[in-house]
Design a protein around this motif. Structure first.
Motif, PDB file in Angstrom:
ATOM      1  N   ARG A 133       3.290   0.674 -16.996  1.00 46.73           N
ATOM      2  CA  ARG A 133       4.617   1.387 -17.480  1.00 46.73           C
ATOM      3  C   ARG A 133       5.639   0.342 -16.381  1.00 46.73           C
ATOM      4  O   ARG A 133       5.258   0.432 -15.109  1.00 46.73           O
ATOM      5  CB  ARG A 133       4.866   2.686 -16.865  1.00 46.73           C
ATOM      6  CG  ARG A 133       5.978   3.353 -17.056  1.00 46.73           C
ATOM      7  CD  ARG A 133       5.986   4.920 -16.938  1.00 46.73           C
ATOM      8  NE  ARG A 133       7.232   5.654 -16.818  1.00 46.73           N
ATOM      9  CZ  ARG A 133       7.375   6.139 -15.662  1.00 46.73           C
ATOM     10  NH1 ARG A 133       6.931   6.075 -14.378  1.00 46.73           N
ATOM     11  NH2 ARG A 133       8.705   6.849 -15.661  1.00 46.73           N
ATOM     12  N   ASP A 171       5.212   0.986 -12.358  1.00 45.23           N
ATOM     13  CA  ASP A 171       4.547   2.158 -11.899  1.00 45.23           C
ATOM     14  C   ASP A 171       2.831   2.258 -11.707  1.00 45.23           C
ATOM     15  O   ASP A 171       2.148   1.814 -12.506  1.00 45.23           O
ATOM     16  CB  ASP A 171       4.624   3.111 -13.137  1.00 45.23           C
ATOM     17  CG  ASP A 171       4.034   4.805 -12.819  1.00 45.23           C
ATOM     18  OD1 ASP A 171       3.424   4.709 -11.951  1.00 45.23           O
ATOM     19  OD2 ASP A 171       4.189   5.378 -13.627  1.00 45.23           O
ATOM     20  N   GLU A 172       2.509   2.073 -10.439  1.00 43.27           N
ATOM     21  CA  GLU A 172       1.207   1.374 -10.077  1.00 43.27           C
ATOM     22  C   GLU A 172       0.443   2.670 -10.209  1.00 43.27           C
ATOM     23  O   GLU A 172      -1.080   2.545 -10.220  1.00 43.27           O
ATOM     24  CB  GLU A 172       1.117   1.170  -8.818  1.00 43.27           C
ATOM     25  CG  GLU A 172       2.150  -0.178  -8.289  1.00 43.27           C
ATOM     26  CD  GLU A 172       1.611  -0.887  -6.973  1.00 43.27           C
ATOM     27  OE1 GLU A 172       1.255  -0.055  -5.928  1.00 43.27           O
ATOM     28  OE2 GLU A 172       2.321  -1.906  -7.053  1.00 43.27           O
ATOM     29  N   ASP A 173       0.737   3.673 -10.721  1.00 43.06           N
ATOM     30  CA  ASP A 173      -0.328   5.003 -11.115  1.00 43.06           C
ATOM     31  C   ASP A 173      -1.029   4.777 -12.615  1.00 43.06           C
ATOM     32  O   ASP A 173      -1.593   5.334 -13.307  1.00 43.06           O
ATOM     33  CB  ASP A 173       0.380   6.359 -11.123  1.00 43.06           C
ATOM     34  CG  ASP A 173       0.507   6.710  -9.896  1.00 43.06           C
ATOM     35  OD1 ASP A 173      -0.257   6.161  -9.125  1.00 43.06           O
ATOM     36  OD2 ASP A 173       1.496   7.536  -9.526  1.00 43.06           O
ATOM     37  N   THR A 174      -0.160   3.640 -13.362  1.00 47.76           N
ATOM     38  CA  THR A 174      -0.630   3.327 -14.836  1.00 47.76           C
ATOM     39  C   THR A 174      -1.500   2.180 -14.787  1.00 47.76           C
ATOM     40  O   THR A 174      -1.810   1.630 -15.755  1.00 47.76           O
ATOM     41  CB  THR A 174       0.592   2.989 -15.471  1.00 47.76           C
ATOM     42  OG1 THR A 174       1.420   2.034 -15.122  1.00 47.76           O
ATOM     43  CG2 THR A 174       1.669   4.389 -15.741  1.00 47.76           C
ATOM     44  N   HIS A 175      -2.090   1.697 -13.559  1.00 48.63           N
ATOM     45  CA  HIS A 175      -3.046   0.606 -13.795  1.00 48.63           C
ATOM     46  C   HIS A 175      -4.007   0.721 -12.588  1.00 48.63           C
ATOM     47  O   HIS A 175      -3.701   1.396 -11.620  1.00 48.63           O
ATOM     48  CB  HIS A 175      -2.417  -0.768 -13.861  1.00 48.63           C
ATOM     49  CG  HIS A 175      -1.603  -1.316 -12.534  1.00 48.63           C
ATOM     50  ND1 HIS A 175      -1.963  -1.643 -11.532  1.00 48.63           N
ATOM     51  CD2 HIS A 175      -0.459  -0.938 -12.245  1.00 48.63           C
ATOM     52  CE1 HIS A 175      -1.192  -1.974 -10.586  1.00 48.63           C
ATOM     53  NE2 HIS A 175      -0.187  -1.330 -11.431  1.00 48.63           N
ATOM     54  N   GLU A 176      -5.189   0.167 -12.410  1.00 49.77           N
ATOM     55  CA  GLU A 176      -6.170   0.333 -11.544  1.00 49.77           C
ATOM     56  C   GLU A 176      -6.186  -0.744 -10.219  1.00 49.77           C
ATOM     57  O   GLU A 176      -7.142  -0.634  -9.533  1.00 49.77           O
ATOM     58  CB  GLU A 176      -7.688   0.071 -12.043  1.00 49.77           C
ATOM     59  CG  GLU A 176      -7.899  -1.107 -12.695  1.00 49.77           C
ATOM     60  CD  GLU A 176      -9.081  -1.122 -13.369  1.00 49.77           C
ATOM     61  OE1 GLU A 176     -10.117  -0.983 -12.772  1.00 49.77           O
ATOM     62  OE2 GLU A 176      -9.115  -1.827 -14.616  1.00 49.77           O
ATOM     63  N   ASN A 178      -3.825  -2.308  -6.913  1.00 45.52           N
ATOM     64  CA  ASN A 178      -2.590  -1.941  -6.153  1.00 45.52           C
ATOM     65  C   ASN A 178      -2.129  -2.902  -5.087  1.00 45.52           C
ATOM     66  O   ASN A 178      -1.327  -2.770  -4.080  1.00 45.52           O
ATOM     67  CB  ASN A 178      -2.682  -0.646  -5.496  1.00 45.52           C
ATOM     68  CG  ASN A 178      -3.900  -0.569  -4.458  1.00 45.52           C
ATOM     69  OD1 ASN A 178      -4.640  -1.663  -4.270  1.00 45.52           O
ATOM     70  ND2 ASN A 178      -4.046   0.593  -3.772  1.00 45.52           N
ATOM     71  N   LYS A 208      -7.729   0.290  -6.475  1.00 43.87           N
ATOM     72  CA  LYS A 208      -7.380   1.450  -5.997  1.00 43.87           C
ATOM     73  C   LYS A 208      -8.607   2.116  -5.240  1.00 43.87           C
ATOM     74  O   LYS A 208      -9.750   1.902  -5.270  1.00 43.87           O
ATOM     75  CB  LYS A 208      -6.494   2.282  -6.739  1.00 43.87           C
ATOM     76  CG  LYS A 208      -5.364   1.816  -7.466  1.00 43.87           C
ATOM     77  CD  LYS A 208      -4.672   2.963  -7.988  1.00 43.87           C
ATOM     78  CE  LYS A 208      -3.375   2.391  -8.558  1.00 43.87           C
ATOM     79  NZ  LYS A 208      -2.705   3.388  -9.239  1.00 43.87           N
ATOM     80  N   ASN A 211     -12.121   8.223  -4.396  1.00 42.27           N
ATOM     81  CA  ASN A 211     -11.945   9.630  -3.918  1.00 42.27           C
ATOM     82  C   ASN A 211     -12.296   9.660  -2.373  1.00 42.27           C
ATOM     83  O   ASN A 211     -11.995  10.576  -1.561  1.00 42.27           O
ATOM     84  CB  ASN A 211     -12.380  10.526  -4.848  1.00 42.27           C
ATOM     85  CG  ASN A 211     -11.602  10.738  -6.171  1.00 42.27           C
ATOM     86  OD1 ASN A 211     -10.535  10.295  -6.074  1.00 42.27           O
ATOM     87  ND2 ASN A 211     -12.343  11.219  -7.078  1.00 42.27           N
TER      88      ASN A 211
END
Length: 220
Positions: A133, A171-176, A178, A208, A211
């Motif tokens: 994005r 938008d870095e939340d839309t790919h893996e 960073n 990224k 967890n």
């Protein structure tokens, strides 16, 4: 009956929406609706179109196009006011076409930079990143567009008004990934020039965090 309102980019300058003419969904526009000369309601349109269920009768639609005018757009129709008759069980249409001339474009390429050399190389393990994005703004968010990179890792914003207040972000939340290896995206504002396409690109090298907090460097 139904009243349909559309606000579109009238690239052919004929006040008719044709095949490749898209809705103006990148700026907020207000419309006032009157019935028999009496103010009825105000509508805020952000998607370029609106549809209302109304009693049959005579209506006047008046668009407040200040936001579009401030971005350099001009109305291609005769007036900001359109008179329509909403029939019982039928549909009345109020269309507004806008054009800005000249225009420019912005293109962004996003890729995984496997060898960390700051350039995409098709004959390496570099990968173009799809469905990322990208957000384009101007005039402090008055104009806001977004798109997703295609299978070639590219998204292009066409038919842009010539302004010097653009900002672009990914938008870095839309790919893996960073951590960029190469980035010519402007940190502040930049200008779109008439009849030119500005090309930006960004390469990434690191996955990224998982967890459990462990890093995932995918480019060894």
């Amino acid at each position: 009956g139904t009243l349909d309102i559309k606000i579109f980019e009238d690239l052919s300058n004929n006040n008719e929406q044709e095949g490749d003419e898209e809705l103006v969904d990148f700026v907020e526009v207000e419309v006032d609706i009157y019935k028999d000369g009496i103010f009825l309601k105000k509508r805020t349109i952000t998607s370029g179109e609106d549809s209302l269920s109304l009693p049959p009768g005579n209506y006047q639609v008046v668009i407040n196009d200040n936001n579009l005018v401030n971005l350099g757009y001009e109305l291609t129709g005769a007036s900001i006011s359109i008179n329509v008759i909403v029939p019982a069980g039928g549909t009345a249409i109020a269309d507004y076409g806008y054009i800005t001339e000249p225009t420019g474009a912005v293109s962004v390429e996003v890729y995984f930079d496997s060898n960390r050399n700051g350039a995409f190389e098709a004959d390496s393990d570099d990968n173009l990143l799809e469905n990322v994005r990208v957000i384009l703004e101007a005039d402090d968010g008055l104009l806001t567009m977004e798109g997703r990179t295609d299978s070639n890792g590219v998204v292009t914003f066409d038919n842009l008004p010539v302004l010097d207040t653009y900002k672009i972000s990914i938008d870095e939340d839309t790919h893996e990934f960073n951590v960029p290896t190469q980035d010519n995206l402007p940190k502040g504002t930049f200008s779109v020039e008439a009849n030119k396409t500005i090309q930006f690109n960004r390469g990434y090298r690191t996955g990224k965090l998982s967890n459990d907090g462990a890093g995932g460097d995918l480019a060894q």
